[in-house]
Design a protein around this motif. Structure first.
Motif, PDB file in Angstrom:
ATOM      1  N   LYS A  80      69.300 -95.649  37.072  1.00 62.60           N
ATOM      2  CA  LYS A  80      69.488 -95.678  38.183  1.00 62.60           C
ATOM      3  C   LYS A  80      68.652 -94.501  39.121  1.00 62.60           C
ATOM      4  O   LYS A  80      67.945 -94.754  40.028  1.00 62.60           O
ATOM      5  CB  LYS A  80      71.143 -95.567  38.946  1.00 62.60           C
ATOM      6  N   SER A  81      68.647 -93.361  38.256  1.00 62.42           N
ATOM      7  CA  SER A  81      68.014 -92.212  39.040  1.00 62.42           C
ATOM      8  C   SER A  81      66.476 -92.378  38.740  1.00 62.42           C
ATOM      9  O   SER A  81      65.499 -91.773  39.708  1.00 62.42           O
ATOM     10  CB  SER A  81      68.743 -90.976  38.345  1.00 62.42           C
ATOM     11  N   SER A  82      66.081 -93.130  37.835  1.00 63.81           N
ATOM     12  CA  SER A  82      64.639 -93.541  37.585  1.00 63.81           C
ATOM     13  C   SER A  82      64.229 -94.659  38.407  1.00 63.81           C
ATOM     14  O   SER A  82      62.797 -94.843  38.150  1.00 63.81           O
ATOM     15  CB  SER A  82      64.580 -93.749  36.229  1.00 63.81           C
ATOM     16  N   ARG A  83      64.832 -95.100  38.992  1.00 64.97           N
ATOM     17  CA  ARG A  83      64.475 -96.675  39.769  1.00 64.97           C
ATOM     18  C   ARG A  83      63.425 -96.077  40.998  1.00 64.97           C
ATOM     19  O   ARG A  83      63.607 -95.005  41.458  1.00 64.97           O
ATOM     20  CB  ARG A  83      65.662 -97.144  40.383  1.00 64.97           C
TER      21      ARG A  83
ATOM     22  N   MET B 207      72.593-103.581  42.480  1.00 60.82           N
ATOM     23  CA  MET B 207      73.832-102.835  42.101  1.00 60.82           C
ATOM     24  C   MET B 207      73.973-101.478  42.836  1.00 60.82           C
ATOM     25  O   MET B 207      72.966-100.835  42.388  1.00 60.82           O
ATOM     26  CB  MET B 207      74.046-102.845  40.718  1.00 60.82           C
ATOM     27  N   SER B 208      74.770-101.288  43.532  1.00 54.50           N
ATOM     28  CA  SER B 208      74.707 -99.687  43.882  1.00 54.50           C
ATOM     29  C   SER B 208      75.367 -98.764  42.937  1.00 54.50           C
ATOM     30  O   SER B 208      75.921 -99.040  42.070  1.00 54.50           O
ATOM     31  CB  SER B 208      75.882 -99.890  45.223  1.00 54.50           C
ATOM     32  N   SER B 209      75.152 -97.509  43.232  1.00 49.92           N
ATOM     33  CA  SER B 209      75.402 -96.152  42.464  1.00 49.92           C
ATOM     34  C   SER B 209      77.101 -96.218  42.347  1.00 49.92           C
ATOM     35  O   SER B 209      77.712 -96.010  41.210  1.00 49.92           O
ATOM     36  CB  SER B 209      74.992 -95.026  42.999  1.00 49.92           C
ATOM     37  N   THR B 210      77.732 -96.725  43.370  1.00 46.79           N
ATOM     38  CA  THR B 210      79.129 -96.578  43.510  1.00 46.79           C
ATOM     39  C   THR B 210      79.766 -97.773  42.755  1.00 46.79           C
ATOM     40  O   THR B 210      80.730 -97.519  41.973  1.00 46.79           O
ATOM     41  CB  THR B 210      79.770 -96.746  44.966  1.00 46.79           C
ATOM     42  N   GLN B 211      79.253 -98.833  42.717  1.00 43.36           N
ATOM     43  CA  GLN B 211      79.608 -99.907  41.823  1.00 43.36           C
ATOM     44  C   GLN B 211      79.622 -99.724  40.582  1.00 43.36           C
ATOM     45  O   GLN B 211      80.223-100.208  39.722  1.00 43.36           O
ATOM     46  CB  GLN B 211      78.860-101.239  42.431  1.00 43.36           C
ATOM     47  N   SER B 212      78.341 -99.101  40.313  1.00 45.53           N
ATOM     48  CA  SER B 212      78.136 -98.815  38.585  1.00 45.53           C
ATOM     49  C   SER B 212      78.905 -97.841  38.151  1.00 45.53           C
ATOM     50  O   SER B 212      79.839 -97.961  37.180  1.00 45.53           O
ATOM     51  CB  SER B 212      76.565 -98.630  38.438  1.00 45.53           C
ATOM     52  N   SER B 213      79.126 -96.715  38.861  1.00 49.49           N
ATOM     53  CA  SER B 213      80.251 -95.613  38.423  1.00 49.49           C
ATOM     54  C   SER B 213      81.450 -96.119  38.332  1.00 49.49           C
ATOM     55  O   SER B 213      82.398 -96.026  37.332  1.00 49.49           O
ATOM     56  CB  SER B 213      80.190 -94.407  39.411  1.00 49.49           C
ATOM     57  N   MET B 214      82.026 -97.015  39.402  1.00 50.23           N
ATOM     58  CA  MET B 214      83.295 -97.526  39.363  1.00 50.23           C
ATOM     59  C   MET B 214      83.618 -98.421  38.066  1.00 50.23           C
ATOM     60  O   MET B 214      84.637 -98.391  37.553  1.00 50.23           O
ATOM     61  CB  MET B 214      83.501 -98.424  40.592  1.00 50.23           C
ATOM     62  N   HIS B 215      82.449 -99.013  37.532  1.00 45.48           N
ATOM     63  CA  HIS B 215      82.685 -99.963  36.587  1.00 45.48           C
ATOM     64  C   HIS B 215      83.230 -99.124  35.294  1.00 45.48           C
ATOM     65  O   HIS B 215      83.914 -99.718  34.783  1.00 45.48           O
ATOM     66  CB  HIS B 215      81.332-100.725  36.196  1.00 45.48           C
ATOM     67  N   PHE B 216      82.647 -98.173  35.000  1.00 45.45           N
ATOM     68  CA  PHE B 216      82.780 -97.407  33.695  1.00 45.45           C
ATOM     69  C   PHE B 216      84.117 -96.740  33.945  1.00 45.45           C
ATOM     70  O   PHE B 216      84.819 -96.764  32.923  1.00 45.45           O
ATOM     71  CB  PHE B 216      81.683 -96.458  33.494  1.00 45.45           C
ATOM     72  N   TYR B 217      84.674 -96.159  34.947  1.00 48.36           N
ATOM     73  CA  TYR B 217      85.898 -95.729  35.027  1.00 48.36           C
ATOM     74  C   TYR B 217      87.026 -96.772  34.924  1.00 48.36           C
ATOM     75  O   TYR B 217      87.991 -96.608  34.569  1.00 48.36           O
ATOM     76  CB  TYR B 217      86.043 -94.900  36.241  1.00 48.36           C
ATOM     77  N   PHE B 218      86.601 -98.030  35.580  1.00 42.73           N
ATOM     78  CA  PHE B 218      87.600 -98.824  35.456  1.00 42.73           C
ATOM     79  C   PHE B 218      87.685 -99.593  34.138  1.00 42.73           C
ATOM     80  O   PHE B 218      88.667-100.217  33.939  1.00 42.73           O
ATOM     81  CB  PHE B 218      86.941-100.249  36.594  1.00 42.73           C
ATOM     82  N   ASN B 219      86.701 -99.440  33.423  1.00 37.95           N
ATOM     83  CA  ASN B 219      86.772 -99.933  31.876  1.00 37.95           C
ATOM     84  C   ASN B 219      87.897 -99.032  31.198  1.00 37.95           C
ATOM     85  O   ASN B 219      88.634 -99.750  30.520  1.00 37.95           O
ATOM     86  CB  ASN B 219      85.400 -99.787  31.190  1.00 37.95           C
ATOM     87  N   TRP B 220      87.846 -97.745  31.446  1.00 41.42           N
ATOM     88  CA  TRP B 220      88.631 -96.941  30.787  1.00 41.42           C
ATOM     89  C   TRP B 220      89.939 -97.177  31.224  1.00 41.42           C
ATOM     90  O   TRP B 220      90.960 -97.160  30.534  1.00 41.42           O
ATOM     91  CB  TRP B 220      88.299 -95.350  31.296  1.00 41.42           C
TER      92      TRP B 220
ATOM     93  N   LYS C   4      70.932-106.925  33.498  1.00 38.52           N
ATOM     94  CA  LYS C   4      70.112-107.672  33.893  1.00 38.52           C
ATOM     95  C   LYS C   4      69.596-107.579  35.366  1.00 38.52           C
ATOM     96  O   LYS C   4      68.399-107.917  35.713  1.00 38.52           O
ATOM     97  CB  LYS C   4      70.749-109.198  33.815  1.00 38.52           C
ATOM     98  N   HIS C   5      70.215-106.621  35.881  1.00 40.60           N
ATOM     99  CA  HIS C   5      69.720-105.991  37.229  1.00 40.60           C
ATOM    100  C   HIS C   5      68.698-104.918  37.253  1.00 40.60           C
ATOM    101  O   HIS C   5      68.104-104.749  38.255  1.00 40.60           O
ATOM    102  CB  HIS C   5      70.967-105.725  38.072  1.00 40.60           C
ATOM    103  N   TYR C   6      68.317-104.628  36.151  1.00 40.66           N
ATOM    104  CA  TYR C   6      67.369-103.463  36.063  1.00 40.66           C
ATOM    105  C   TYR C   6      66.141-104.160  35.469  1.00 40.66           C
ATOM    106  O   TYR C   6      65.938-105.113  34.782  1.00 40.66           O
ATOM    107  CB  TYR C   6      67.910-102.550  34.902  1.00 40.66           C
ATOM    108  N   ALA C   7      64.943-103.434  35.937  1.00 39.71           N
ATOM    109  CA  ALA C   7      63.507-103.647  35.259  1.00 39.71           C
ATOM    110  C   ALA C   7      63.418-103.696  33.811  1.00 39.71           C
ATOM    111  O   ALA C   7      64.009-102.862  33.201  1.00 39.71           O
ATOM    112  CB  ALA C   7      62.732-102.775  36.063  1.00 39.71           C
ATOM    113  N   SER C   8      62.503-104.509  33.239  1.00 36.48           N
ATOM    114  CA  SER C   8      62.455-104.493  31.582  1.00 36.48           C
ATOM    115  C   SER C   8      61.946-102.887  31.052  1.00 36.48           C
ATOM    116  O   SER C   8      62.412-102.845  30.167  1.00 36.48           O
ATOM    117  CB  SER C   8      61.375-105.499  31.342  1.00 36.48           C
TER     118      SER C   8
END
Length: 203
Positions: free
Chosen positions: A200-203, A1-14, A132-136
């Motif tokens: 994301k920044s810690s990946r 999942m790209s940074s753009t997609q993830s950021s968009m998700h939260f603004y889109f929720n709002w 689910k797309h992130y490491a444990s």
């Protein structure tokens, strides 16, 4: 999942939460038009037309930015807020001038509360899928943010249900409860946004 997609998700929720409330509000008002006297219906239709204009402008801007990055969303959010506030001002005018019937207020409150509940559930479900797309080793913090959203959602839903079943008739009380639930959603959504940004920044 790209940074753009993830950021968009939260603004889109709002934005999606607001548009769902707009749609629910308009539907609850439109359902009562046939029961109004001709002169009152004319005034109601004029106010509804203004509400639809603001709703349509909001939806157009939301759709335009659906795949935008965080900076573009930050810029668009000011305009979307203006559309939302103008819509709410017309809702208030409607209630004060043609929607003073107790049952109308209650129906509108129920419709808006249900729309908010839908926004909470959809957002929490989508967050779980994103996690689910992130490491444990990163998932525990994300799951904590999701749990916070669910806890806030349960509390908001319980409060709205309490008002629904208490037989309250005050539009002011309805508006306050909806605003508190909306603010809780925004806080939980922001906490989730920050948790995913950190992951994301810690990946």
């Amino acid at each position: 999942m790209s940074s753009t997609q993830s950021s968009m998700h939260f603004y889109f929720n709002w934005a999606r939460g607001r548009i769902d409330e707009m749609d629910a509000t308009l539907a609850s008002f439109e359902d009562r038009l046939d029961h109004m006297k001709a002169d009152v219906r004319t005034k109601a239709q004029a106010l509804l037309a203004s509400m639809r204009t603001e709703r349509d402008a909001f939806r157009l801007a939301m759709d335009k930015h659906v795949k935008a990055g965080e900076i573009a969303w930050e810029t668009a959010k000011d305009k979307l807020e203006n559309n939302w506030e103008a819509f709410e001002a017309n809702v208030q005018k409607y209630v004060e001038s043609v929607g003073e019937h107790v049952e109308q207020r209650r129906w509108t409150f129920h419709a808006r509360a249900d729309a908010q509940g839908k926004a909470w559930r959809e957002s929490a479900n989508e967050l779980r899928e994103m996690a689910k797309h992130y490491a444990s080793d990163r998932r525990s913090e994300l799951e904590s943010a999701i749990a916070r959203m669910k806890s806030e959602a349960d509390a908001a839903e319980a409060k709205l249900h309490e008002i629904k079943t208490a037989g309250a008739n005050s539009w002011s009380a309805f508006q306050t409860a909806l605003a508190e639930s909306r603010a809780a959603f925004d806080r939980a959504n922001r906490i989730a946004h920050d948790a995913f940004s950190k992951a994301k920044s810690s990946r």
